[in-house]
Write a protein that holds these residues in place. Structure first.
Motif, PDB file in Angstrom:
ATOM      1  N   TYR A  18       0.852  -1.193   0.000  1.00  0.00           N
ATOM      2  CA  TYR A  18       0.000   0.000   0.000  1.00  0.00           C
ATOM      3  C   TYR A  18       0.881   1.233   0.000  1.00  0.00           C
ATOM      4  N   TYR A  30      -5.141   9.865  -0.568  1.00  0.00           N
ATOM      5  CA  TYR A  30      -5.645   8.546  -0.936  1.00  0.00           C
ATOM      6  C   TYR A  30      -4.710   7.459  -0.423  1.00  0.00           C
ATOM      7  N   ASN A  32      -3.652   3.733  -1.713  1.00  0.00           N
ATOM      8  CA  ASN A  32      -3.711   2.817  -2.850  1.00  0.00           C
ATOM      9  C   ASN A  32      -3.297   1.430  -2.373  1.00  0.00           C
ATOM     10  N   GLN A  34      -2.453  -2.396  -3.330  1.00  0.00           N
ATOM     11  CA  GLN A  34      -2.092  -3.321  -4.396  1.00  0.00           C
ATOM     12  C   GLN A  34      -2.536  -4.706  -3.935  1.00  0.00           C
ATOM     13  N   GLN A  47      -5.438  -2.851  -8.398  1.00  0.00           N
ATOM     14  CA  GLN A  47      -5.315  -1.764  -7.433  1.00  0.00           C
ATOM     15  C   GLN A  47      -6.695  -1.299  -6.985  1.00  0.00           C
ATOM     16  N   SER A  49      -8.230   1.978  -4.643  1.00  0.00           N
ATOM     17  CA  SER A  49      -7.895   3.227  -3.955  1.00  0.00           C
ATOM     18  C   SER A  49      -9.069   3.693  -3.111  1.00  0.00           C
TER      19      SER A  49
END
Length: 129
Positions: A18, A30, A32, A34, A47, A49
Motif C-alpha cells: 500500500y 488517498y 492505494n 495493491q 489496485q 484506492s
C-alpha cells in the motif's frame, strides 16, 4: 495465443503493498492498495484506492475497524492490512477495466469459492460452431 479474462465475482485476495498519496489536482489524500487475487492457481494484481479525507473515507474506516486497524482517536494503522485475507468483489467498468467494487475481511464471509473455471477462455463459443 489465447487471451483469457477473469470472470466477475468474489475472489480471495491479500494486500501486497500500500501507499498513501495526495492528489495535486484535488488536494485529497488517498491510500492505494495493491491486491493479489488468487484465481485457479493464478495470481492477478489489481489496485483499489480509497480517499482518506473527511466525509469521503467511510469504506476504508469500516475495513480498518473490522481488522483492528482504527484506534479510538481515528488514528489508522495501515500495517494491519497485511495481516488478513480479504474477499474482493470484482467487476468490469464501462471501459472494460477490472475493478474492485467491494473489499471485506475473509473471516466475515463464508467460503464461496467454486470449482468452476474462473478464467473465461472463450472455448464455449468455439464448441458451439
Amino acid at each position: 495465443m489465447k487471451l483469457n479474462y477473469l470472470k466477475a465475482g468474489d475472489y480471495r485476495c491479500i494486500v501486497e503493498e500500500y501507499n498513501t498519496k495526495t492528489s495535486t489536482r484535488t488536494g485529497y489524500s488517498y491510500i492505494n492498495l495493491q491486491l493479489v487475487v488468487e484465481a485457479n492457481g493464478k495470481e492477478v494484481r489489481i489496485q483499489k484506492s480509497y480517499c482518506l479525507d473527511v466525509c469521503k473515507n467511510h469504506q476504508i474506516m469500516v475495513l480498518l475497524k473490522s481488522i483492528g486497524g482504527l484506534k479510538k482517536k481515528r488514528e489508522a494503522n495501515f500495517e494491519m492490512l497485511y495481516q488478513y485475507e480479504y474477499w474482493a468483489s470484482l467487476d468490469y467498468d464501462d471501459y472494460g477495466n477490472l475493478v474492485v467494487t467491494k473489499l471485506e475481511v475473509a473471516e466475515e464471509l463464508e467460503d464461496e469459492e467454486s470449482s468452476d473455471d474462473v478464467f473465461d477462455t472463450g472455448e464455449e463459443e468455439d464448441d458451439a460452431d
